[in-house]
Design an enzyme around this catalytic site. Structure first.
Site, PDB file in Angstrom:
ATOM      1  N   GLY A  78       0.843  -1.187   0.000  1.00 23.53           N
ATOM      2  CA  GLY A  78       0.000   0.000   0.000  1.00 23.53           C
ATOM      3  C   GLY A  78       0.876   1.234   0.000  1.00 23.53           C
ATOM      4  O   GLY A  78       2.010   1.192   0.496  1.00 23.53           O
ATOM      5  N   GLN A 111       2.929  10.050   1.239  1.00 25.73           N
ATOM      6  CA  GLN A 111       4.225   9.367   1.292  1.00 25.73           C
ATOM      7  C   GLN A 111       5.112   9.711   0.103  1.00 25.73           C
ATOM      8  O   GLN A 111       6.316   9.485   0.145  1.00 25.73           O
ATOM      9  CB  GLN A 111       4.032   7.841   1.351  1.00 25.73           C
ATOM     10  CG  GLN A 111       3.361   7.368   2.628  1.00 25.73           C
ATOM     11  CD  GLN A 111       3.219   5.866   2.628  1.00 25.73           C
ATOM     12  OE1 GLN A 111       2.245   5.328   2.119  1.00 25.73           O
ATOM     13  NE2 GLN A 111       4.190   5.167   3.191  1.00 25.73           N
ATOM     14  N   CYS A 171       5.633  -0.084   7.215  1.00 20.57           N
ATOM     15  CA  CYS A 171       5.294   1.080   6.400  1.00 20.57           C
ATOM     16  C   CYS A 171       6.518   1.453   5.564  1.00 20.57           C
ATOM     17  O   CYS A 171       7.628   1.494   6.089  1.00 20.57           O
ATOM     18  CB  CYS A 171       4.901   2.237   7.316  1.00 20.57           C
ATOM     19  SG  CYS A 171       4.393   3.716   6.440  1.00 20.57           S
ATOM     20  N   LEU A 172       6.283   1.723   4.281  1.00 19.38           N
ATOM     21  CA  LEU A 172       7.409   2.100   3.403  1.00 19.38           C
ATOM     22  C   LEU A 172       8.081   3.390   3.873  1.00 19.38           C
ATOM     23  O   LEU A 172       9.227   3.641   3.537  1.00 19.38           O
ATOM     24  CB  LEU A 172       6.922   2.273   1.954  1.00 19.38           C
ATOM     25  CG  LEU A 172       6.544   0.990   1.206  1.00 19.38           C
ATOM     26  CD1 LEU A 172       5.920   1.324  -0.152  1.00 19.38           C
ATOM     27  CD2 LEU A 172       7.763   0.092   1.020  1.00 19.38           C
ATOM     28  N   HIS A 199      -4.716   1.236   7.371  1.00 22.09           N
ATOM     29  CA  HIS A 199      -3.381   1.817   7.491  1.00 22.09           C
ATOM     30  C   HIS A 199      -3.210   2.973   6.502  1.00 22.09           C
ATOM     31  O   HIS A 199      -2.727   4.048   6.863  1.00 22.09           O
ATOM     32  CB  HIS A 199      -2.339   0.713   7.241  1.00 22.09           C
ATOM     33  CG  HIS A 199      -0.920   1.179   7.225  1.00 22.09           C
ATOM     34  ND1 HIS A 199      -0.002   0.819   8.186  1.00 22.09           N
ATOM     35  CD2 HIS A 199      -0.252   1.983   6.359  1.00 22.09           C
ATOM     36  CE1 HIS A 199       1.168   1.395   7.909  1.00 22.09           C
ATOM     37  NE2 HIS A 199       1.046   2.101   6.804  1.00 22.09           N
ATOM     38  N   GLU A 200      -3.634   2.756   5.254  1.00 19.08           N
ATOM     39  CA  GLU A 200      -3.473   3.793   4.223  1.00 19.08           C
ATOM     40  C   GLU A 200      -4.397   4.973   4.470  1.00 19.08           C
ATOM     41  O   GLU A 200      -4.031   6.129   4.253  1.00 19.08           O
ATOM     42  CB  GLU A 200      -3.706   3.211   2.826  1.00 19.08           C
ATOM     43  CG  GLU A 200      -2.765   2.079   2.430  1.00 19.08           C
ATOM     44  CD  GLU A 200      -1.294   2.392   2.666  1.00 19.08           C
ATOM     45  OE1 GLU A 200      -0.900   3.567   2.524  1.00 19.08           O
ATOM     46  OE2 GLU A 200      -0.547   1.460   3.006  1.00 19.08           O
ATOM     47  N   HIS A 205      -2.892   7.400   6.749  1.00 19.40           N
ATOM     48  CA  HIS A 205      -1.897   8.284   6.129  1.00 19.40           C
ATOM     49  C   HIS A 205      -2.545   9.566   5.608  1.00 19.40           C
ATOM     50  O   HIS A 205      -1.910  10.621   5.583  1.00 19.40           O
ATOM     51  CB  HIS A 205      -1.215   7.586   4.947  1.00 19.40           C
ATOM     52  CG  HIS A 205      -0.037   6.737   5.326  1.00 19.40           C
ATOM     53  ND1 HIS A 205       1.071   7.247   5.951  1.00 19.40           N
ATOM     54  CD2 HIS A 205       0.216   5.420   5.132  1.00 19.40           C
ATOM     55  CE1 HIS A 205       1.961   6.266   6.128  1.00 19.40           C
ATOM     56  NE2 HIS A 205       1.464   5.148   5.654  1.00 19.40           N
TER      57      HIS A 205
HETATM   58 NI    NI Z   1       2.344   3.287   5.659  1.00 25.54          NI
END
Ligand code: NI
Length: 161
Positions: free
Chosen positions: A43, A48, A87-88, A129-130, A133
């Site tokens: 995701g 991000q 998380c990236l 989660h997304e 963000h």
């Molecule tokens: Ni994330």
């Protein structure tokens, strides 16, 4: 696209809804998908990559990548479940987070068509989660202070390497 890393301030800002479902949006989400896949993520949310728009992309398991624009959660299950998240934007850090097991979601696809779906398991997890963000929330915010401090100390140490 470059993925912003914690503690970038952009990751803490709130996004604005998408108004134009045009060619630029399609190009943007295509790039996001490429960036997500290159990063081996499941995701990726627009903040991000430094864009404060209400958009995220995801791909779980073998499915096609999905684009969600102006997404929201309209229902959640009573049952909650602990699941390990990463998380990236916070590479190398993983921890269990408790969230509702299933959610009912709605939003738009990249063409502006309305999407409404029920999701459970990994898809529900990634969606939540997304969505976080898009309002400046990170999964580490759900950890207790002690655990978060310990993990972030390790993260900062790894950054300096
Ligand atoms: Ni994330």
């Amino acid at each position: 696209m470059e993925i912003l890393k914690y503690p970038s301030e952009v990751l803490r800002q709130k996004t604005l809804p998408v108004v134009d479902f045009d060619k630029n949006l399609k190009q943007f989400t295509d790039s996001m998908i490429t960036t997500m896949l290159e990063g081996r993520g499941i995701g990726l949310a627009a903040p991000q990559v430094g864009t404060l728009l209400s958009v995220f992309v995801l791909q779980v398991e073998e499915g096609k990548p999905l684009v969600f624009v102006n997404p929201e959660i309209v229902g959640t299950s009573m049952e909650t479940i602990a699941y390990e998240e990463g998380c990236l934007s916070i590479p190398g850090l993983y921890e269990e987070v408790v969230r509702p097991e299933a959610v009912q979601i709605q939003g738009f696809n990249v063409k502006g068509r309305r999407i409404k779906m029920e999701c459970a398991d990994l898809l529900a997890r990634v969606f939540q989660h997304e969505l976080d963000h898009l309002r400046g929330v990170l999964f580490i915010d759900y950890l207790n202070d002690m655990k978060r401090d310990r993990l972030l100390a390790q993260y900062q140490k790894n950054l300096k390497k």
